[in-house]
Motif scaffolding. Sequence first.
Motif: not given
Length: 263
Positions: A182-203
């Motif tokens: 999931v992280f790599q797919l999000c990082k590879s998107t064009e024009g979008y920013t991504t973070t893993l376990n940043g402000r929201f780590v899962g409720g």
Amino acid sequence: MTFLHMVHGDSPLILGFPHTGTDLPDHITPKLNSIGRGLADTDWHIDQLYENLVADVSSVKTTIHRYAVDVNRDPNGIDLYSEHNSTSLCPTTDFDGNRIYHDDEEPDEIEIEWRQQAYHAPYHAAITKQIQRVRAIHGFAILYDCHSIRSRLPFLFEGELPDFNIGTNFGHTCAPDLEAVVFQLCKSTEGYTTTLNGRFVGGWTTRHYGDPANGVHAIQMELAQSTYLRAEAPPWDYDERKVSQLRSYLSAILEKLKGWRPR
């Protein structure tokens, strides 16, 4: 009031929709002030955004608004984000820190318990049932919790939120390679920013169900609403141009998860 909507698929993937609902029980609406009745903290159109992205997935959605009871909070009221401002099981403020009830109308302990039993517990009974069902078929289940939030909320976080906010409670709620997909797919998107376990780590949903050692993998996706709304303000209109691009990336993520198998 029929407040739970479920779809039964036969793949390992289950989608959770805890915050798209806008329904309020009749006895609650008069107690809310104009800010509360505005329902600003809804995950606007998230169920529509994910609709028909991939075939044969299960889903659980509640129509009850989070101002009545937040089904992604600990039912015992434990704060999962104690280091930050946050809202509670039955919120009394919105994401801007404003009160949402008229004076002396906030829920007491008896009312909070009633709401938890009436709406929170059935939602999670449905999630549990879906997990047990697909795990019996495949030997494992993947719970993908679908969320969105305004990209700028000073009461909750500083600055602007990234577009894709992936939460796995620091890798505890799913297998490392599933998180990496999931992280790599999000990082590879064009024009979008991504973070893993940043402000929201899962409720609470992600943390409660994520148990990779026992075949349950949970991951939360918190999308910035700027990625698919015309404006992060009323009337919260869906932007079809933004949506078309975003859905192509979300589809790729869900297809990868649907085809993922434990090593």
